[in-house]
Design an enzyme around this catalytic site. Sequence first.
Site, mmCIF file in Angstrom:
data_model
loop_
_atom_site.group_PDB
_atom_site.id
_atom_site.type_symbol
_atom_site.label_atom_id
_atom_site.label_comp_id
_atom_site.label_asym_id
_atom_site.label_seq_id
_atom_site.Cartn_x
_atom_site.Cartn_y
_atom_site.Cartn_z
ATOM 1 N N ARG A 56 0.838 -1.207 0.000
ATOM 2 C CA ARG A 56 0.000 0.000 0.000
ATOM 3 C C ARG A 56 0.873 1.258 0.000
ATOM 4 O O ARG A 56 0.568 2.246 -0.646
ATOM 5 C CB ARG A 56 -0.904 0.037 1.243
ATOM 6 C CG ARG A 56 -1.815 -1.159 1.462
ATOM 7 C CD ARG A 56 -3.067 -1.110 0.613
ATOM 8 N NE ARG A 56 -2.815 -1.354 -0.795
ATOM 9 C CZ ARG A 56 -2.482 -2.563 -1.304
ATOM 10 N NH1 ARG A 56 -2.342 -3.624 -0.540
ATOM 11 N NH2 ARG A 56 -2.285 -2.710 -2.602
ATOM 12 N N GLN A 86 -11.012 9.060 7.232
ATOM 13 C CA GLN A 86 -10.850 7.646 7.591
ATOM 14 C C GLN A 86 -9.728 7.027 6.773
ATOM 15 O O GLN A 86 -9.382 5.871 6.957
ATOM 16 C CB GLN A 86 -12.158 6.893 7.315
ATOM 17 C CG GLN A 86 -13.333 7.409 8.142
ATOM 18 C CD GLN A 86 -14.651 6.894 7.593
ATOM 19 O OE1 GLN A 86 -15.074 5.788 7.890
ATOM 20 N NE2 GLN A 86 -15.309 7.706 6.789
ATOM 21 N N ASN A 87 -9.192 7.812 5.836
ATOM 22 C CA ASN A 87 -8.185 7.263 4.928
ATOM 23 C C ASN A 87 -6.806 7.265 5.571
ATOM 24 O O ASN A 87 -6.457 8.167 6.325
ATOM 25 C CB ASN A 87 -8.151 8.077 3.640
ATOM 26 C CG ASN A 87 -9.485 8.037 2.917
ATOM 27 O OD1 ASN A 87 -10.308 7.168 3.209
ATOM 28 N ND2 ASN A 87 -9.712 8.960 2.006
ATOM 29 N N VAL A 88 -6.031 6.255 5.205
ATOM 30 C CA VAL A 88 -4.671 6.165 5.741
ATOM 31 C C VAL A 88 -3.659 6.696 4.725
ATOM 32 O O VAL A 88 -2.467 6.726 5.001
ATOM 33 C CB VAL A 88 -4.334 4.718 6.178
ATOM 34 C CG1 VAL A 88 -5.269 4.275 7.309
ATOM 35 C CG2 VAL A 88 -4.420 3.737 5.007
ATOM 36 N N HIS A 104 -8.125 6.657 11.351
ATOM 37 C CA HIS A 104 -7.720 5.248 11.265
ATOM 38 C C HIS A 104 -6.222 5.074 11.042
ATOM 39 O O HIS A 104 -5.786 4.022 10.600
ATOM 40 C CB HIS A 104 -8.516 4.546 10.153
ATOM 41 C CG HIS A 104 -9.980 4.459 10.466
ATOM 42 N ND1 HIS A 104 -10.955 4.233 9.519
ATOM 43 C CD2 HIS A 104 -10.634 4.580 11.645
ATOM 44 C CE1 HIS A 104 -12.149 4.227 10.112
ATOM 45 N NE2 HIS A 104 -11.986 4.433 11.392
ATOM 46 N N GLY A 170 -17.551 10.463 0.061
ATOM 47 C CA GLY A 170 -17.008 9.163 -0.295
ATOM 48 C C GLY A 170 -16.810 8.186 0.841
ATOM 49 O O GLY A 170 -15.751 7.575 0.952
ATOM 50 N N THR A 171 -17.821 8.021 1.652
ATOM 51 C CA THR A 171 -17.738 6.987 2.689
ATOM 52 C C THR A 171 -19.066 6.267 2.779
ATOM 53 O O THR A 171 -20.127 6.877 2.635
ATOM 54 C CB THR A 171 -17.355 7.568 4.070
ATOM 55 O OG1 THR A 171 -17.552 6.565 5.072
ATOM 56 C CG2 THR A 171 -18.139 8.799 4.439
ATOM 57 N N SER A 172 -19.002 4.968 3.037
ATOM 58 C CA SER A 172 -20.238 4.181 3.158
ATOM 59 C C SER A 172 -20.909 4.423 4.504
ATOM 60 O O SER A 172 -22.014 3.942 4.732
ATOM 61 C CB SER A 172 -19.920 2.697 2.992
ATOM 62 O OG SER A 172 -18.972 2.306 3.974
ATOM 63 N N MET A 218 -17.615 17.766 -5.868
ATOM 64 C CA MET A 218 -16.993 18.949 -5.256
ATOM 65 C C MET A 218 -17.228 20.190 -6.108
ATOM 66 O O MET A 218 -17.472 21.277 -5.577
ATOM 67 C CB MET A 218 -15.488 18.728 -5.059
ATOM 68 C CG MET A 218 -15.112 18.012 -3.788
ATOM 69 S SD MET A 218 -15.721 18.809 -2.280
ATOM 70 C CE MET A 218 -14.788 20.328 -2.255
HETATM 71 P P1 OAD Z 1 -15.998 2.142 1.890
HETATM 72 O O1 OAD Z 1 -15.272 1.303 0.903
HETATM 73 O O2 OAD Z 1 -16.808 1.482 2.939
HETATM 74 O O3 OAD Z 1 -16.966 3.123 1.127
HETATM 75 C C1 OAD Z 1 -16.506 3.836 0.000
HETATM 76 C C2 OAD Z 1 -17.574 4.804 -0.406
HETATM 77 O O4 OAD Z 1 -17.050 5.585 -1.473
HETATM 78 C C3 OAD Z 1 -18.859 4.152 -0.902
HETATM 79 O O5 OAD Z 1 -19.974 4.776 -0.273
HETATM 80 C C4 OAD Z 1 -18.835 4.431 -2.408
HETATM 81 O O6 OAD Z 1 -20.147 4.652 -2.939
HETATM 82 C C5 OAD Z 1 -18.040 5.710 -2.459
HETATM 83 N N1 OAD Z 1 -17.352 5.964 -3.718
HETATM 84 C C6 OAD Z 1 -16.833 5.087 -4.614
HETATM 85 N N2 OAD Z 1 -16.246 5.740 -5.628
HETATM 86 C C7 OAD Z 1 -16.383 7.071 -5.354
HETATM 87 C C8 OAD Z 1 -15.970 8.270 -6.018
HETATM 88 N N3 OAD Z 1 -15.274 8.259 -7.150
HETATM 89 N N4 OAD Z 1 -16.294 9.446 -5.435
HETATM 90 C C9 OAD Z 1 -16.991 9.490 -4.274
HETATM 91 N N5 OAD Z 1 -17.395 8.405 -3.615
HETATM 92 C C10 OAD Z 1 -17.089 7.211 -4.144
HETATM 93 O O7 OAD Z 1 -14.892 3.094 2.542
HETATM 94 P P2 OAD Z 1 -14.975 3.915 3.894
HETATM 95 O O8 OAD Z 1 -16.346 4.384 4.170
HETATM 96 O O9 OAD Z 1 -13.874 4.902 3.851
HETATM 97 O O10 OAD Z 1 -10.997 1.220 8.059
HETATM 98 O O11 OAD Z 1 -14.597 2.790 4.927
HETATM 99 C C11 OAD Z 1 -14.436 3.110 6.266
HETATM 100 C C12 OAD Z 1 -13.354 2.273 6.884
HETATM 101 O O12 OAD Z 1 -13.581 0.879 6.617
HETATM 102 C C13 OAD Z 1 -11.989 2.488 6.309
HETATM 103 O O13 OAD Z 1 -11.320 3.591 6.865
HETATM 104 C C14 OAD Z 1 -11.266 1.232 6.648
HETATM 105 C C15 OAD Z 1 -12.348 0.240 6.312
HETATM 106 O O14 OAD Z 1 -12.276 -0.920 6.997
HETATM 107 C C16 OAD Z 1 -9.804 0.831 8.493
HETATM 108 O O15 OAD Z 1 -8.875 0.534 7.770
HETATM 109 C C17 OAD Z 1 -9.717 0.824 9.964
#
Ligand code: OAD
Length: 228
Positions: A56, A86-88, A104, A170-172, A218
């Site tokens: 990574r 939440q991004n690393v 995170h 961009g987070t679920s 954005m």
């Molecule tokens: P997810 O993979 O759960 O969610 C990604 C989100 O991004 C989804 O809602 C997609 O619809 C959206 N998405 C995809 N492509 C996109 C784009 N081009 N523009 C905008 N949005 C887009 O990722 P996170 O919510 O970040 O934790 O996940 C949270 C945590 O779960 C992470 O930090 C990680 C993971 O386990 C750890 O590593 C501790």
Amino acid sequence: MKRLVVLTGAGISAESGISTFRDAGGLWEGHNVMDVASPGGWARNPALVLDFYNQRRRQLHTVQPNAAHYALAGLQQHFDTFIVTQNVDNLHERAGSRQILHLHGELTKSRSTKYPNRVYDIQGTELNLGDKCPGGYQLRPHIVWFNEPVPEISSAIDWVVEADIFLVIGTSMAVYPAASLINYVQSEVPVYYIDPNIPETPFNRPVIHIRKKAVEGMNLFRSEYLKI
Ligand code: OAD
């Protein structure tokens, strides 16, 4: 200056070429998440875990911030901007954002397996078995794994309660406590959410949904809602 607080997730880095977590069907770059992102995985096979994060880290050198990262950095001219990510990855920093909390952890850092508060910069991309902290204990990636505490959450809450505008990108909203931050936004504060997919769980407050990818979203957010 008004205070803009932003919560970002993997989706903001997707257009830079870093894959998201849940879009990959439970696999993270071909691995079971619990093998590479949990204390159990580390106990079972630390070499695999180190190798995974080395990959990574190498990838981080091949990707660039995208226009959404830069647009957020540009908002610092108009708002006192705070980013809870939440991004690393380090793409917010590389785009020029300054007030950032990594909930995170950070790929570019390691920490002692004995003393979690002792955090070090990683020189280069590799962290290997035998790399030790000054106290003589094995170093591990400075990443919050599943079932581990999220120490930065209280600082994040302090920012969120003071927000005049709250923006989610961009987070679920599936991982806690990060997803609970929206509950700390004051009731009169507008909440915007840029993401092409709607999360399954509704929020118990009005949210203006911008169903676009981060870069296009954005642009819309700036022109339609901030009018800048
Ligand atoms: P997810 O993979 O759960 O969610 C990604 C989100 O991004 C989804 O809602 C997609 O619809 C959206 N998405 C995809 N492509 C996109 C784009 N081009 N523009 C905008 N949005 C887009 O990722 P996170 O919510 O970040 O934790 O996940 C949270 C945590 O779960 C992470 O930090 C990680 C993971 O386990 C750890 O590593 C501790």
